[in-house]
Write a protein that holds these residues in place. Structure first.
Motif, short mmCIF file in Angstrom:
data_model
loop_
_atom_site.label_atom_id
_atom_site.label_comp_id
_atom_site.label_asym_id
_atom_site.label_seq_id
_atom_site.Cartn_x
_atom_site.Cartn_y
_atom_site.Cartn_z
N LYS A 167 11.77 -8.15 8.82
CA LYS A 167 10.35 -8.24 8.94
C LYS A 167 9.79 -9.35 7.46
O LYS A 167 10.48 -9.05 6.37
N ASN A 168 8.65 -9.65 7.62
CA ASN A 168 7.91 -10.48 6.43
C ASN A 168 7.72 -9.64 5.30
O ASN A 168 7.77 -9.81 4.34
N ARG A 169 7.41 -8.17 5.50
CA ARG A 169 7.02 -7.14 4.30
C ARG A 169 8.61 -7.06 3.67
O ARG A 169 8.46 -7.05 2.47
N ASP A 170 9.54 -7.12 4.23
CA ASP A 170 10.85 -7.03 3.57
C ASP A 170 11.21 -8.03 3.02
O ASP A 170 11.95 -8.01 1.79
N LYS A 171 10.94 -9.26 3.43
CA LYS A 171 11.11 -10.45 2.79
C LYS A 171 10.46 -10.73 1.45
O LYS A 171 10.95 -11.10 0.59
N TYR A 172 9.18 -10.31 1.63
CA TYR A 172 8.25 -10.35 0.51
C TYR A 172 8.88 -9.38 -0.66
O TYR A 172 8.85 -9.79 -1.81
#
Length: 104
Positions: free
Chosen positions: A2-7
């Motif tokens: 997920k994008n959150r994990d990437k951030y």
């Protein structure tokens, strides 16, 4: 991912990179840290070299053992085949003699 994990991973990676750069360029402590890192890298390189040499030696030993077992198995199979051929030849000769006696 997920994008959150990437951030989160991006922020953590940037923080770690910042800490590493800070330690490397901090005056006196940076020199000590760089020296420790260099020594550690050299130790790891030596350990890796030893591990590779050990692996090559183990692989060579394993190769020799495999060849030894293969040769032994070949000789055993060859012996059984030769015995089987001799038995078959004897049976054929016995049958041929038996047939020749019946024909006479």
């Amino acid at each position: 991912m997920k994008n959150r994990d990437k951030y989160i991973l991006g922020i953590a990676g940037a923080a770690l990179a910042g800490i590493a750069i800070g330690l490397l360029f901090y005056t006196d402590e940076g020199k000590k840290t760089r020296k420790k890192m260099k020594n550690t890298a050299n130790d790891w390189a030596d350990s890796l070299g030893s591990l590779i040499a050990s692996g090559k030696e183990s692989l060579s030993d394993l190769s020799h053992q495999a060849m030894k077992k293969a040769k032994k198995g070949y000789q055993k199979l060859k012996g059984k085949t030769e015995d089987g051929y001799e038995n078959l030849k004897d049976e054929y000769n016995d049958l041929a003699d038996e047939y020749a006696n019946k024909v006479r």
